[in-house]
Design a protein around this motif. Structure first.
Motif, short mmCIF file in Angstrom:
data_model
loop_
_atom_site.label_atom_id
_atom_site.label_comp_id
_atom_site.label_asym_id
_atom_site.label_seq_id
_atom_site.Cartn_x
_atom_site.Cartn_y
_atom_site.Cartn_z
N SER A 94 -14.42 -17.12 -2.14
CA SER A 94 -15.02 -15.80 -1.82
C SER A 94 -15.17 -14.93 -2.86
O SER A 94 -16.00 -14.06 -3.05
CB SER A 94 -14.12 -14.94 -0.60
OG SER A 94 -12.86 -14.94 -1.15
N ARG A 95 -14.12 -14.92 -3.94
CA ARG A 95 -14.25 -14.38 -4.82
C ARG A 95 -15.50 -14.46 -5.85
O ARG A 95 -16.32 -13.69 -6.38
CB ARG A 95 -13.07 -14.37 -5.75
CG ARG A 95 -13.00 -14.00 -7.33
CD ARG A 95 -11.76 -14.47 -8.08
NE ARG A 95 -12.06 -14.36 -9.55
CZ ARG A 95 -11.00 -14.82 -10.28
NH1 ARG A 95 -9.92 -15.25 -10.08
NH2 ARG A 95 -11.16 -14.75 -11.69
N TYR A 97 -18.29 -16.04 -4.68
CA TYR A 97 -19.49 -15.55 -4.19
C TYR A 97 -19.66 -14.23 -4.23
O TYR A 97 -20.68 -13.61 -4.38
CB TYR A 97 -19.15 -15.85 -2.50
CG TYR A 97 -19.52 -17.23 -2.07
CD1 TYR A 97 -19.30 -18.40 -2.92
CD2 TYR A 97 -20.04 -17.52 -0.76
CE1 TYR A 97 -19.77 -19.83 -2.39
CE2 TYR A 97 -20.37 -18.77 -0.32
CZ TYR A 97 -20.32 -19.85 -1.12
OH TYR A 97 -20.62 -20.92 -0.81
N GLN A 98 -18.50 -13.51 -4.17
CA GLN A 98 -18.54 -11.79 -4.48
C GLN A 98 -19.17 -11.61 -5.91
O GLN A 98 -20.22 -10.92 -5.99
CB GLN A 98 -17.34 -11.30 -4.26
CG GLN A 98 -17.21 -9.86 -4.28
CD GLN A 98 -17.29 -9.40 -2.67
OE1 GLN A 98 -16.38 -9.54 -2.24
NE2 GLN A 98 -18.27 -8.39 -2.49
N TYR A 120 -20.30 -7.37 1.51
CA TYR A 120 -19.36 -7.64 2.38
C TYR A 120 -19.36 -9.44 2.41
O TYR A 120 -20.56 -9.92 2.73
CB TYR A 120 -19.68 -7.12 3.77
CG TYR A 120 -19.39 -5.98 3.85
CD1 TYR A 120 -18.16 -5.37 4.31
CD2 TYR A 120 -20.50 -4.73 3.67
CE1 TYR A 120 -18.08 -3.90 4.42
CE2 TYR A 120 -20.35 -3.57 3.80
CZ TYR A 120 -19.05 -3.04 4.09
OH TYR A 120 -18.89 -1.58 4.09
N ILE A 121 -18.16 -9.92 2.17
CA ILE A 121 -18.28 -11.33 2.36
C ILE A 121 -17.58 -11.75 3.56
O ILE A 121 -16.25 -11.30 3.68
CB ILE A 121 -17.52 -12.16 1.28
CG1 ILE A 121 -18.27 -11.94 -0.10
CG2 ILE A 121 -17.33 -13.67 1.28
CD1 ILE A 121 -19.63 -12.41 -0.38
N THR A 138 -8.73 -8.11 6.52
CA THR A 138 -9.76 -7.59 5.46
C THR A 138 -9.12 -7.30 4.25
O THR A 138 -8.08 -6.59 4.18
CB THR A 138 -10.18 -6.23 6.26
OG1 THR A 138 -10.66 -6.56 7.60
CG2 THR A 138 -11.16 -5.57 5.63
N ARG A 157 -13.77 -8.30 1.63
CA ARG A 157 -14.04 -9.79 2.20
C ARG A 157 -13.31 -9.66 3.41
O ARG A 157 -12.08 -9.25 3.52
CB ARG A 157 -13.19 -10.61 0.86
CG ARG A 157 -14.20 -10.62 -0.29
CD ARG A 157 -13.42 -11.90 -1.20
NE ARG A 157 -12.82 -10.95 -2.27
CZ ARG A 157 -12.11 -11.44 -3.08
NH1 ARG A 157 -11.97 -12.80 -3.29
NH2 ARG A 157 -11.44 -10.89 -4.02
#
Length: 304
Positions: A94-95, A97-98, A120-121, A138, A157
Motif C-alpha cells: 500500500s505504501r 502504491y501511494q 485514498y488506497i 484507517t 490508506r
C-alpha cells in the motif's frame, strides 16, 4: 471435463474474486456506490474510471497495476483493491502504491506541493490483516510524541475486513456490503435494506449474465491454467535431463529445482512483457510473491 474441472463458474463467483470485482467496478456508478458506502457520504466521481490501470514512473522501476482507479469532483484520487489471498507484504504494498500515485499527480514545474491531490488506497480483504476484529482500519500519518497531532498530507490508506466483529461501531450498510462481498448471491442481496447494495447487485447480475464477460473469464482462466501447466512441464523435463547427467538422486533433485526455476523465469519474462505486476504473476503461477520478486530482480540484472 478435463482441465476445466477446477474452474468455478462465473455465476458462482463472489466479489472477492478479482476478475469479477474488476468487471463489476468498471461501471462508474457501481464504484461510486461502493465508495459512498465506505466513507458514509456521497462520493461524486468523474466519468473516468479505470480498471487495471498501470502506473510506471521509470523503465528501471517496478510498475504497478491497480484494480480500480478513479477521481472525484474535488480531484481526490481513489484506488480500490480486492486482495483475496493473505500476504505479509500488504502494508508495504500500500505504501508503494501511494508513492506511485503521488509521483504521477504533479505536472513538471509546479512548485506548490499543496496542489498534490488527496489520495485514498482502499484494500478489501476476506481476512483480518491486523487481528483486532475491526471492519475498518484507517491509517493517516501521525506524531508519536503528540498523538493528537496528525500530519495533514492528504494520504490515507484504508484496509477493510469482511470478517469484522465491531458491528456497533460502523454503519449497518457497510457491514451489509462487506458480508455481501463474501456472499455475492441473490439471497444475500434480498436481505439488504440498502438501495446502493441492491444497485451493486444488479450490476453483478448483469456481469454474470454477459456472454462477452463469460468468454473473457474463460480466456483468462485458460491462460492461467496453461501458464501453470507450461511451468510444470518445463520444470519436469529440464529436471529429468539434469538428473540423467548427474546420475544420482541428488542430481535429479537439484535438476528439478533448477529446471523449474528456469521455466518460471521464462514465464515471468513473458508476463513482464505483457505488463503484469509481480503480484499478478505470483497469483497466476501460485508461487510466493517474495520468490517471484527475487526472480524478477535476477531478470532485470541480466538485462543490464
Amino acid at each position: 471435463m478435463g482441465k476445466t474441472k477446477d474452474l468455478i463458474p462465473l455465476k458462482e463467483l463472489n466479489l472477492t474474486n478479482r476478475f469479477l470485482f474488476d468487471e463489476v467496478l468498471e461501471d462508474p456508478q457501481t464504484h461510486q456506490d461502493i465508495l459512498s458506502i465506505i466513507f458514509g457520504r456521497d462520493i461524486p466521481l468523474l466519468e473516468q474510471n479505470e480498471t487495471e490501470k498501470e502506473l510506471r514512473v521509470s523503465p528501471h522501476l517496478r510498475a504497478v497495476r491497480m484494480d480500480v482507479y478513479a477521481m472525484d469532483e474535488e480531484k481526490s484520487v481513489y484506488n480500490t483493491e480486492m486482495q483475496q489471498k493473505k500476504r505479509t507484504d500488504l502494508a508495504k504494498r500500500s505504501r508503494y502504491y501511494q508513492s506511485m500515485i503521488d509521483a504521477g499527480l504533479l505536472e513538471p514545474g509546479i512548485p506548490d506541493y499543496n496542489q498534490l491531490n488527496n489520495s485514498y488506497i482502499i484494500i478489501i480483504t476476506p481476512f483480518d490483516l491486523f487481528g483486532y476484529g475491526r471492519y475498518v482500519y484507517t491509517f493517516r500519518a501521525g506524531c508519536l510524541e503528540e498523538p493528537e497531532c496528525c500530519l495533514e498530507d492528504g494520504a490515507v490508506r484504508i484496509f477493510l475486513n469482511t470478517r469484522g466483529k465491531n458491528d456497533g461501531e460502523v454503519s449497518k450498510e457497510l457491514v451489509g456490503f462487506l458480508r455481501y462481498v463474501e456472499d455475492t448471491t441473490d439471497e444475500m442481496a434480498a436481505d439488504m435494506d440498502s438501495e446502493r447494495i441492491k444497485r451493486i447487485h444488479n450490476r453483478v447480475r448483469k456481469v454474470k449474465a454477459s456472454e462477452e464477460v463469460g468468454v473473457k473469464y474463460m480466456q483468462a482462466w485458460e491462460e492461467r491454467y496453461y501458464d501453470k501447466e507450461e511451468a510444470r512441464q518445463e520444470g519436469l523435463e529440464e529436471g529429468r535431463q539434469e538428473g540423467l547427467e548427474e546420475g544420482r538422486q541428488e542430481g535429479r533433485e537439484i535438476g528439478k529445482q533448477e529446471g523449474k526455476q528456469e521455466a518460471i523465469k521464462n514465464l515471468i519474462r513473458k508476463k513482464l512483457k505483457k505488463g503484469c505486476s509481480a503480484e499478478e504473476i505470483a497469483d497466476i503461477l501460485e508461487e510466493e510473491l517474495g520468490m517471484i520478486q527475487g526472480l524478477i530482480d535476477e531478470i532485470e540484472k541480466e538485462n543490464l
